[in-house]
Design a protein around this motif. Structure first.
Motif, PDB file in Angstrom:
ATOM      1  N   VAL A  14     -86.183 -51.543   5.562  1.00 15.11           N
ATOM      2  CA  VAL A  14     -85.344 -50.550   6.218  1.00 15.11           C
ATOM      3  C   VAL A  14     -85.372 -50.701   7.740  1.00 15.11           C
ATOM      4  O   VAL A  14     -84.509 -50.146   8.428  1.00 15.11           O
ATOM      5  N   PHE A  15     -86.343 -51.446   8.272  1.00 15.82           N
ATOM      6  CA  PHE A  15     -86.426 -51.659   9.717  1.00 15.82           C
ATOM      7  C   PHE A  15     -86.171 -53.118  10.094  1.00 15.82           C
ATOM      8  O   PHE A  15     -86.615 -53.579  11.135  1.00 15.82           O
ATOM      9  N   SER A  16     -85.449 -53.854   9.249  1.00 16.18           N
ATOM     10  CA  SER A  16     -85.112 -55.232   9.577  1.00 16.18           C
ATOM     11  C   SER A  16     -84.158 -55.258  10.775  1.00 16.18           C
ATOM     12  O   SER A  16     -83.416 -54.291  11.023  1.00 16.18           O
ATOM     13  N   PRO A  17     -84.154 -56.344  11.557  1.00 11.49           N
ATOM     14  CA  PRO A  17     -83.273 -56.406  12.735  1.00 11.49           C
ATOM     15  C   PRO A  17     -81.800 -56.158  12.411  1.00 11.49           C
ATOM     16  O   PRO A  17     -81.106 -55.470  13.166  1.00 11.49           O
ATOM     17  N   ALA A  18     -81.319 -56.701  11.293  1.00  9.67           N
ATOM     18  CA  ALA A  18     -79.905 -56.529  10.942  1.00  9.67           C
ATOM     19  C   ALA A  18     -79.576 -55.059  10.696  1.00  9.67           C
ATOM     20  O   ALA A  18     -78.550 -54.546  11.156  1.00  9.67           O
ATOM     21  N   LEU A  19     -80.455 -54.375   9.978  1.00 10.56           N
ATOM     22  CA  LEU A  19     -80.203 -52.973   9.697  1.00 10.56           C
ATOM     23  C   LEU A  19     -80.373 -52.107  10.942  1.00 10.56           C
ATOM     24  O   LEU A  19     -79.655 -51.126  11.125  1.00 10.56           O
ATOM     25  N   LEU A  20     -81.297 -52.467  11.802  1.00  8.24           N
ATOM     26  CA  LEU A  20     -81.459 -51.713  13.047  1.00  8.24           C
ATOM     27  C   LEU A  20     -80.194 -51.807  13.904  1.00  8.24           C
ATOM     28  O   LEU A  20     -79.774 -50.823  14.533  1.00  8.24           O
ATOM     29  N   ARG A  21     -79.590 -52.995  13.947  1.00 10.52           N
ATOM     30  CA  ARG A  21     -78.343 -53.133  14.702  1.00 10.52           C
ATOM     31  C   ARG A  21     -77.226 -52.301  14.061  1.00 10.52           C
ATOM     32  O   ARG A  21     -76.390 -51.711  14.749  1.00 10.52           O
ATOM     33  N   LEU A  22     -77.239 -52.266  12.744  1.00 12.61           N
ATOM     34  CA  LEU A  22     -76.239 -51.468  12.043  1.00 12.61           C
ATOM     35  C   LEU A  22     -76.445 -49.981  12.306  1.00 12.61           C
ATOM     36  O   LEU A  22     -75.477 -49.225  12.472  1.00 12.61           O
ATOM     37  N   TYR A  23     -77.702 -49.546  12.351  1.00 11.43           N
ATOM     38  CA  TYR A  23     -77.987 -48.147  12.685  1.00 11.43           C
ATOM     39  C   TYR A  23     -77.484 -47.819  14.081  1.00 11.43           C
ATOM     40  O   TYR A  23     -76.943 -46.727  14.329  1.00 11.43           O
ATOM     41  N   GLN A 140     -84.991 -43.969   1.358  1.00 10.62           N
ATOM     42  CA  GLN A 140     -85.433 -44.086   2.741  1.00 10.62           C
ATOM     43  C   GLN A 140     -84.358 -44.742   3.604  1.00 10.62           C
ATOM     44  O   GLN A 140     -84.094 -44.310   4.732  1.00 10.62           O
ATOM     45  N   GLY A 141     -83.720 -45.798   3.073  1.00  3.16           N
ATOM     46  CA  GLY A 141     -82.665 -46.466   3.823  1.00  3.16           C
ATOM     47  C   GLY A 141     -81.467 -45.565   4.066  1.00  3.16           C
ATOM     48  O   GLY A 141     -80.912 -45.532   5.175  1.00  3.16           O
ATOM     49  N   LEU A 142     -81.057 -44.814   3.039  1.00 13.77           N
ATOM     50  CA  LEU A 142     -79.947 -43.886   3.208  1.00 13.77           C
ATOM     51  C   LEU A 142     -80.300 -42.790   4.209  1.00 13.77           C
ATOM     52  O   LEU A 142     -79.461 -42.366   5.007  1.00 13.77           O
ATOM     53  N   SER A 143     -81.544 -42.326   4.159  1.00 11.70           N
ATOM     54  CA  SER A 143     -81.979 -41.291   5.098  1.00 11.70           C
ATOM     55  C   SER A 143     -81.910 -41.791   6.533  1.00 11.70           C
ATOM     56  O   SER A 143     -81.485 -41.066   7.442  1.00 11.70           O
ATOM     57  N   LEU A 144     -82.325 -43.043   6.744  1.00 12.99           N
ATOM     58  CA  LEU A 144     -82.272 -43.602   8.093  1.00 12.99           C
ATOM     59  C   LEU A 144     -80.832 -43.800   8.565  1.00 12.99           C
ATOM     60  O   LEU A 144     -80.504 -43.528   9.726  1.00 12.99           O
ATOM     61  N   TYR A 145     -79.961 -44.282   7.671  1.00 10.33           N
ATOM     62  CA  TYR A 145     -78.551 -44.406   8.038  1.00 10.33           C
ATOM     63  C   TYR A 145     -77.973 -43.041   8.411  1.00 10.33           C
ATOM     64  O   TYR A 145     -77.299 -42.886   9.440  1.00 10.33           O
ATOM     65  N   LEU A 146     -78.249 -42.038   7.565  1.00 10.26           N
ATOM     66  CA  LEU A 146     -77.744 -40.704   7.837  1.00 10.26           C
ATOM     67  C   LEU A 146     -78.362 -40.113   9.103  1.00 10.26           C
ATOM     68  O   LEU A 146     -77.724 -39.348   9.828  1.00 10.26           O
ATOM     69  N   LYS A 279     -89.928 -40.995   3.214  1.00  7.14           N
ATOM     70  CA  LYS A 279     -90.708 -41.658   2.176  1.00  7.14           C
ATOM     71  C   LYS A 279     -91.104 -40.700   1.050  1.00  7.14           C
ATOM     72  O   LYS A 279     -91.638 -41.145   0.035  1.00  7.14           O
ATOM     73  N   ARG A 280     -90.872 -39.417   1.243  1.00  3.13           N
ATOM     74  CA  ARG A 280     -91.321 -38.426   0.268  1.00  3.13           C
ATOM     75  C   ARG A 280     -90.191 -37.841  -0.565  1.00  3.13           C
ATOM     76  O   ARG A 280     -90.444 -37.053  -1.473  1.00  3.13           O
ATOM     77  N   LEU A 281     -88.960 -38.201  -0.253  1.00  6.04           N
ATOM     78  CA  LEU A 281     -87.839 -37.677  -1.020  1.00  6.04           C
ATOM     79  C   LEU A 281     -87.820 -38.298  -2.410  1.00  6.04           C
ATOM     80  O   LEU A 281     -88.121 -39.486  -2.577  1.00  6.04           O
TER      81      LEU A 281
END
Length: 409
Positions: A14-23, A140-146, A279-281
């Motif tokens: 969820v913290f990969s460089p590609a996803l961070l740029r997308l965030y 967790q990934g959806l939560s970070l995007y949101l 991480k707890r959802l």
């Protein structure tokens, strides 16, 4: 084999460089939307529009998004992530320019175009996040995007209020120019990342053809898991839509609190909660009626506090209402989306995902358009109480849903 899987897990974290740029791109994209969302009701009221027209203009954005999302997946499948993202960003910048020229272009048309662009953007990003992550990391990934999509609502309402108060429409235009330039700059570095994302995404699913999209929609709409999750999502966003469209006008009329501070508190709770609890959802494919019902109760309490705040004369009552609403909204979507991603499987992901986001948009449209009309007859406080009643009714339904949701197909 293990080494390869390890590298894949590292790249797809969820913290990969590609996803961070997308965030980051998500943050800037929605910053402009949040800026517009704050100022537009104030501007339309200043030129003499009533609540019904304001609600229609504000709701058009999500109404168009709602109608387009079920079909957006098919378009993305045919065009590809990289190409469609370029079109989306170009369209986004054009819409910002139209706001500057809105004297010659109807606001309702501009809002509709903005909704169409947002429909494709959110679907592309969420599809990418869900396809890159394993089931255990999906929530967790959806939560970070949101989270990054909602971060703008923490600062933009306050900045929008300041811009409007200090410079009026000139402040509005200046803010859009800055946000448009930043979005264009950030998009320059996403091309290489989305090319790699596109390969992963398109190889994990079969293409969806036009001949089976109608059947997929029908099969999804009649699925009991999808039905209840959609009802819950609609009831969640009804109150949110009413707050988003009318809070600025509400606090001015009631002469209590500050809309910018309210949105800052509410959105701050959403952002903090999504990051702290990511991480707890629940993300195990089981229906957690107590948890979902508790989120609806939190939203109910928050809306009720917003409604009674003017009668108490206490500003803190209004802000506590924002905290309660923010907590419920923060967790509802990622929990329900992750649940559906497991129980509905991979084969109809583009279809059900577009439909589910449409259900979220439908609730917000009802909150801004239908409740906007109701506010003209019963007032803002009663309008918020109506939406609180809707959330409480669905919470009672969820409390009785375990046997139905866990029954075998």
């Amino acid at each position: 084999m293990n080494q390869s899987e390890g590298l894949a897990d590292t790249y797809n974290s969820v913290f990969s460089p590609a996803l961070l740029r997308l965030y980051a791109l998500t943050f800037l994209f929605y910053s402009a939307n949040a800026f517009v969302q704050m100022i537009l009701p104030l501007y339309t009221r200043s030129v003499g529009f009533g609540n019904d027209r304001i609600g229609i203009i504000m709701g058009t954005y999500l109404l168009v998004s709602m109608l387009l999302r079920p079909w957006a997946g098919l378009v993305v499948e045919r065009i590809g992530i990289t190409r469609i993202l370029r079109f989306i960003l170009a369209g986004h910048l054009c819409v910002l320019l139209l706001y500057v020229w809105q004297g010659n272009v109807p606001l309702i048309l501009i809002r509709g175009l903005q909704g169409a662009v947002a429909a494709f953007f959110s679907l592309v990003v969420q599809m990418t996040v869900m396809d890159l992550l394993s089931e255990r990391d999906r929530t967790q990934g959806l939560s970070l995007y949101l989270l990054f999509g909602l971060l703008p609502s923490v600062m933009m309402p306050a900045l929008g209020w300041i811009a409007w108060d200090q410079a009026g429409m000139n402040g509005f235009y200046a803010g859009l120019a800055v946000l448009g330039a930043l979005t264009l700059t950030s998009a320059y570095g996403t091309g290489r990342d989305t090319k790699r994302i596109k390969v992963v995404t398109r190889s994990s699913e079969q293409k969806t053809g036009e001949h089976d999209i109608t059947g997929s929609i029908q099969a999804t709409l009649w699925n009991r898991h999808f039905i209840l999750c959609s009802i819950v999502m609609i009831s969640t966003t009804i109150g949110f839509g009413a707050i988003t469209a009318f809070m600025a006008l509400y606090v001015m009329q009631a002469e209590i609190g500050n809309a910018g501070v309210f949105f800052f508190i509410q959105s701050g709770v959403v952002v903090t909660t999504r990051f702290a609890l990511r991480k707890r959802l629940p993300s195990d494919g089981n229906w957690h009626s107590v948890y979902v019902g508790g989120l609806l109760v939190s939203i109910t309490i928050g809306l009720a506090l917003v409604a009674i705040a003017p009668y108490t004369g206490k500003t803190w009552v209004l802000y506590v209402g924002g905290i309660a609403v923010g907590y419920g909204i923060a967790n509802m979507y990622p929990v329900l989306a992750a649940y559906l991603s497991i129980v509905l499987g991979q084969e109809r992901r583009k279809i059900w995902m577009g439909l589910f986001i449409s259900m979220s948009d439908l609730g917000t449209v009802i909150g801004s358009i239908m409740l906007g009309m109701a506010a003209d007859h019963v007032g803002y406080s009663s309008m918020f109480l109506i939406s609180a009643g809707a959330s409480l009714s669905i919470a009672m339904l969820v409390a009785m849903s375990n046997r139905w949701m866990n029954a075998r197909l």
